[in-house]
Design a protein around this motif. Structure first.
Motif, PDB file in Angstrom:
ATOM      1  N   ASP A 124       0.827  -1.207   0.000  1.00 36.78           N
ATOM      2  CA  ASP A 124       0.000   0.000   0.000  1.00 36.78           C
ATOM      3  C   ASP A 124       0.862   1.259   0.000  1.00 36.78           C
ATOM      4  N   THR A 125       1.864   1.300   0.865  1.00 34.73           N
ATOM      5  CA  THR A 125       2.739   2.479   0.958  1.00 34.73           C
ATOM      6  C   THR A 125       3.542   2.672  -0.313  1.00 34.73           C
ATOM      7  N   SER A 126       4.154   1.599  -0.822  1.00 34.77           N
ATOM      8  CA  SER A 126       4.963   1.750  -2.031  1.00 34.77           C
ATOM      9  C   SER A 126       4.087   2.114  -3.220  1.00 34.77           C
ATOM     10  N   GLY A 127       2.870   1.570  -3.281  1.00 35.98           N
ATOM     11  CA  GLY A 127       1.959   1.933  -4.363  1.00 35.98           C
ATOM     12  C   GLY A 127       1.619   3.416  -4.347  1.00 35.98           C
ATOM     13  N   ARG A 128       1.346   3.951  -3.168  1.00 37.33           N
ATOM     14  CA  ARG A 128       1.050   5.382  -3.047  1.00 37.33           C
ATOM     15  C   ARG A 128       2.263   6.229  -3.412  1.00 37.33           C
ATOM     16  N   ILE A 129       3.433   5.815  -2.964  1.00 31.66           N
ATOM     17  CA  ILE A 129       4.661   6.542  -3.287  1.00 31.66           C
ATOM     18  C   ILE A 129       4.875   6.566  -4.799  1.00 31.66           C
ATOM     19  N   LEU A 130       4.654   5.428  -5.442  1.00 35.55           N
ATOM     20  CA  LEU A 130       4.872   5.358  -6.886  1.00 35.55           C
ATOM     21  C   LEU A 130       3.858   6.191  -7.666  1.00 35.55           C
ATOM     22  N   LEU A 173       8.241  -6.130  -8.648  1.00 32.80           N
ATOM     23  CA  LEU A 173       7.902  -5.001  -9.525  1.00 32.80           C
ATOM     24  C   LEU A 173       7.988  -3.684  -8.766  1.00 32.80           C
ATOM     25  N   ARG A 174       7.445  -3.650  -7.568  1.00 34.26           N
ATOM     26  CA  ARG A 174       7.471  -2.416  -6.781  1.00 34.26           C
ATOM     27  C   ARG A 174       8.889  -2.061  -6.350  1.00 34.26           C
ATOM     28  N   ILE A 175       9.679  -3.037  -5.978  1.00 34.22           N
ATOM     29  CA  ILE A 175      11.066  -2.761  -5.601  1.00 34.22           C
ATOM     30  C   ILE A 175      11.835  -2.233  -6.812  1.00 34.22           C
ATOM     31  N   GLY A 176      11.659  -2.862  -7.965  1.00 29.40           N
ATOM     32  CA  GLY A 176      12.312  -2.380  -9.190  1.00 29.40           C
ATOM     33  C   GLY A 176      11.909  -0.955  -9.522  1.00 29.40           C
ATOM     34  N   LEU A 234      10.920   1.319  -7.367  1.00 34.33           N
ATOM     35  CA  LEU A 234      11.545   2.226  -6.387  1.00 34.33           C
ATOM     36  C   LEU A 234      13.028   2.436  -6.703  1.00 34.33           C
ATOM     37  N   VAL A 235      13.712   1.389  -7.157  1.00 35.97           N
ATOM     38  CA  VAL A 235      15.111   1.537  -7.602  1.00 35.97           C
ATOM     39  C   VAL A 235      15.158   2.494  -8.790  1.00 35.97           C
ATOM     40  N   LEU A 236      14.226   2.344  -9.703  1.00 36.23           N
ATOM     41  CA  LEU A 236      14.135   3.234 -10.865  1.00 36.23           C
ATOM     42  C   LEU A 236      13.930   4.676 -10.414  1.00 36.23           C
ATOM     43  N   LEU A 237      13.087   4.879  -9.413  1.00 36.75           N
ATOM     44  CA  LEU A 237      12.817   6.226  -8.910  1.00 36.75           C
ATOM     45  C   LEU A 237      14.071   6.859  -8.305  1.00 36.75           C
TER      46      LEU A 237
END
Length: 124
Positions: A9-15, A67-70, A72-75
């Motif tokens: 949920d948190t990573s989705g909102r951040i993305l 996918l979410r970790i990738g 965040l690395v991209l970000l």
């Protein structure tokens, strides 16, 4: 809510937030490049605009943790790469030594992790 659900949920909102901010910054920097010039502003604008949809999609549809970790690395890579380019034009110096190459390497790594996420089966 489990720790994994909280991360999702948190990573989705951040993305999604990152996608919106990258899109807005990309448009603003495109205008700045057209009106003010600058050797690196247009490049930073292009990178921000081309990555914004990725963050939106990963944040809204992210089916697995990889996918979410990738994403965040991209970000992080995008922030370092574009941040260094913009610092060169706007303040006349780099963020720190090797920030653009580190950012570029993280961009490549992030895309590879995103590609690898397709090899992981989603949990039912």
């Amino acid at each position: 809510m489990s720790t994994a659900e909280q991360f999702s949920d948190t990573s989705g909102r951040i993305l999604v937030l990152a996608g919106g901010l990258c899109g807005a910054a990309g448009v603003a920097l495109s205008a700045a490049a057209a009106h003010l010039g600058g050797a690196f502003v247009g490049t930073a604008a292009s990178f921000l605009l081309m990555h914004a949809p990725v963050f939106l999609a990963a944040g809204l549809l992210g089916t697995n943790r990889i996918l979410r970790i990738g994403s965040l690395v991209l970000l992080v890579g995008l922030l370092l790469f574009c941040g260094d380019l913009l610092a060169r034009d706007f303040i006349g110096s780099r963020l720190f030594p090797l920030s653009a190459p580190i950012g570029g390497t993280l961009l490549i790594a992030g895309w590879l992790v995103i590609a690898a996420s397709a090899l992981v089966r989603a949990r039912s």
